[in-house]
Motif scaffolding. Sequence first.
Motif, short mmCIF file in Angstrom:
data_model
loop_
_atom_site.label_atom_id
_atom_site.label_comp_id
_atom_site.label_asym_id
_atom_site.label_seq_id
_atom_site.Cartn_x
_atom_site.Cartn_y
_atom_site.Cartn_z
N GLY A 523 0.81 -1.21 0.00
CA GLY A 523 0.00 0.00 0.00
C GLY A 523 0.84 1.26 0.00
O GLY A 523 2.03 1.22 0.28
N ALA A 524 0.20 2.36 -0.35
CA ALA A 524 0.81 3.69 -0.31
C ALA A 524 1.99 3.83 -1.25
O ALA A 524 2.79 4.74 -1.12
CB ALA A 524 1.22 4.07 1.10
N VAL A 525 2.12 2.90 -2.21
CA VAL A 525 3.18 3.06 -3.20
C VAL A 525 2.76 4.16 -4.17
O VAL A 525 3.52 5.08 -4.47
CB VAL A 525 3.42 1.74 -3.96
N HIS A 526 1.50 4.06 -4.63
CA HIS A 526 1.03 5.04 -5.60
C HIS A 526 0.24 6.17 -4.97
O HIS A 526 -0.10 7.12 -5.63
CB HIS A 526 0.13 4.35 -6.63
N CYS A 527 -0.11 6.00 -3.68
CA CYS A 527 -1.01 6.97 -3.07
C CYS A 527 -0.36 7.61 -1.86
O CYS A 527 0.37 6.95 -1.13
CB CYS A 527 -2.29 6.31 -2.60
N ASN A 528 -0.68 8.89 -1.66
CA ASN A 528 -0.37 9.50 -0.37
C ASN A 528 -1.42 8.96 0.59
O ASN A 528 -2.61 9.10 0.36
CB ASN A 528 -0.48 11.02 -0.46
N GLY A 529 -0.96 8.36 1.66
CA GLY A 529 -1.90 7.60 2.46
C GLY A 529 -2.49 8.31 3.65
O GLY A 529 -2.05 9.37 4.08
N LEU A 530 -3.51 7.68 4.19
CA LEU A 530 -4.20 8.16 5.39
C LEU A 530 -4.04 7.14 6.50
O LEU A 530 -3.87 5.95 6.24
CB LEU A 530 -5.70 8.32 5.09
N GLN A 531 -4.11 7.62 7.71
CA GLN A 531 -4.12 6.72 8.87
C GLN A 531 -5.52 6.69 9.44
O GLN A 531 -6.16 7.74 9.60
CB GLN A 531 -3.15 7.23 9.94
N LEU A 532 -6.00 5.50 9.75
CA LEU A 532 -7.31 5.36 10.36
C LEU A 532 -7.18 5.58 11.86
O LEU A 532 -6.54 4.79 12.56
CB LEU A 532 -7.88 3.96 10.07
N LEU A 533 -7.76 6.66 12.37
CA LEU A 533 -7.64 6.98 13.80
C LEU A 533 -8.70 6.28 14.64
O LEU A 533 -8.51 6.06 15.83
CB LEU A 533 -7.76 8.49 14.02
N GLY A 534 -9.83 6.00 14.02
CA GLY A 534 -10.91 5.37 14.79
C GLY A 534 -12.13 5.16 13.92
O GLY A 534 -12.20 5.67 12.80
N ARG A 535 -13.07 4.39 14.44
CA ARG A 535 -14.31 4.13 13.71
C ARG A 535 -15.44 3.86 14.69
O ARG A 535 -15.20 3.44 15.83
CB ARG A 535 -14.14 2.92 12.78
N LEU A 536 -16.65 4.09 14.23
CA LEU A 536 -17.82 3.80 15.04
C LEU A 536 -18.20 2.35 14.77
O LEU A 536 -18.45 1.98 13.61
CB LEU A 536 -18.97 4.73 14.63
N SER A 537 -18.24 1.53 15.81
CA SER A 537 -18.45 0.09 15.59
C SER A 537 -19.83 -0.17 14.97
O SER A 537 -20.78 0.58 15.17
CB SER A 537 -18.34 -0.66 16.92
N LEU A 538 -19.90 -1.25 14.21
CA LEU A 538 -21.18 -1.70 13.64
C LEU A 538 -21.82 -2.69 14.61
O LEU A 538 -21.31 -2.90 15.71
CB LEU A 538 -20.93 -2.31 12.26
N LEU A 539 -22.90 -3.34 14.18
CA LEU A 539 -23.62 -4.26 15.07
C LEU A 539 -23.86 -5.59 14.37
O LEU A 539 -23.68 -5.71 13.15
CB LEU A 539 -24.97 -3.64 15.45
N THR A 540 -24.26 -6.59 15.14
CA THR A 540 -24.63 -7.88 14.55
C THR A 540 -26.12 -7.85 14.20
O THR A 540 -26.87 -6.98 14.66
CB THR A 540 -24.41 -9.04 15.54
N GLU A 541 -26.55 -8.85 13.44
CA GLU A 541 -27.97 -8.95 13.09
C GLU A 541 -28.81 -9.11 14.36
O GLU A 541 -29.87 -8.51 14.51
CB GLU A 541 -28.18 -10.15 12.17
#
Length: 570
Positions: A523-541
């Motif tokens: 990754g990030a060979v062709h792209c200037n990359g981003l860092q994932l700082l956090g996410r809002l969790s999803l849920l189960t069915e």
Amino acid sequence: MLPRHLQSVGSRYIARAGHPCFSCTSRDFSRCPWWTAHCPQTLYPPISGWRPREYGRPYPFISNQRPALLEPPSFPWPSLLPWIPSQSSWLHTSGYNMDSTGDEPYRKRRKSQEGDGQGKKLWPKRSYPPSSDFSVPSTTDTSGLPVPASTQPVVKGEASDVTGQLSIAARRKWEDFSHLYSNSSGIRWARRWFDFSVMSYNILSQDLLEDNSSLYDHCRRPLLFWNYRLPNILRELREFNADILCLQEVQEDHYQQQIKPSLEALGYSCEYKSRTGSKPDGCAICFKSDKFSLVLAKPVEYFRRNIALLDRDNVGLVLMLQPKTWKEATAICVANTHLLYNPRRGDIKLAQLAILLAEITRVAQVQDGKFCPIILCGDFNSVPGSPLHKFIKEGSLDYEGMTIGKVSGQEQSYRGQRILSIPIWPKSLGITQQCVYESREEKREEGELKEAARKQMEAQREEVSKGDESSLQHHFCLSSVYSHVFPDTGMPEITTCHSKSAITVDYIFYSAARNDVFSQPGGAVHCNGLQLLGRLSLLTERDLWSVNGLPNETNSSDHLSLLARFRLEL
Ligand code: KL2
């Protein structure tokens, strides 16, 4: 609980499953008390005719296909309003109903509605509670949404529904990865960085809700009214306060009259692309105008008049956004789309995706074949691990011998289906198997070649690259914000849930920095990359059905919102 004097009215709203009218229990919707002709006091817009011009292109109302989900001009019971704004200056909620058409070209639409639908039924039809049980949590109970640390927090007490279950808002947790980007003494590596959050959310257009009403048999009817749903959706957008919103299924009249003004009042600038044809919804990207300036907006249509494969009206939208606080930084490319639903037409989905990738390639290229940071959001109508999903993540797809229904993974049975043709889309589309536009020079040179020479060359090319021809590639290194399963239980994450399906179809992909938690190999060979700082969790069915599935009292779409926070380092 409804006030006593309204309880008898409430019972009329709890329609029987499969009943044609959303607003009462009469077998005949024209006898419904909310139907204009039966209720002369209510002032509804005309049921048939043309949509007023000021709402965009005029659309024919097809009044004999189904009745609109009629609701009183203002919501009848203030106590049932999902959210009563204390400062309502930003909230634009005047609403009306309209009618429209489905996802398929007209000749196929009937067939599609008769059972060309989503796989097996996952949840039995629910019986409705007696009207006296019909109540929603008070307005204070609808809060408690987890909010990323760096957006203004509106965290209140844990929300619970009438049965004491924790609401969706209370179950979703903010997963923080930011500590992974510090050294042992907690110091960030880079001296300069730019943090921002992105939400992807299919808000369920009222028109599609009414077109596919059987998917919402499990819902109490008043919860399906637009006047009920809109404040919930706006509240969610306001409380999460993402810097960039990628919205799908945004109905154009609701966008113009309510959603755009409401978001502008919250400091967003908004761009919109309506679906082609007679479909009344589209995709929107809204961004905080104090954080970004718009460099370029590229609406993307997948419909091609002369290409039979591309006869659907889905669209995408690509923006280039410049961080305002950091002028030297490269702009960020944000793409949003809603791909075709039809589970059997993976060939069309791949061609639509190729057009979007070609547009991103065109606008996101910076120098030396490198790309600016890319965020690709949307509803791809494809499940995790499907060939389409793998293609986005892995950058290549060998599709030789693959049936068209396998591409999206929405259905398990592929019997009697065609296999993907090689190549999938005709050359006349002008997009290569690498998902880039053929350059003009190439086209001109080709035009100058003599017919015989061209044929000879093509024959040679076919011979040499038979293997390559049945494979697609793209140039980006994209990671997914979500993992698609919960690591502790192995249960799948769900982004959309209604009475016929509970799956992931929505994604936020991003070009990951080399040191990102989810960076792809290479990754990030062709792209200037981003860092994932956090996410809002999803849920189960299971989580979702424990709060009556979607939409419910507090979550007014059949999708969950996806939310992530990123860092761009110098
Ligand atoms: O799956 V979706 O819902 O991302 O939430 O995208 C499509 C479907 C959306 C736009 O076409 O409308 C829904 N059965 C079930 N859902 C359908 C159908 C159908 N036959 N047609 C459209 N949608």
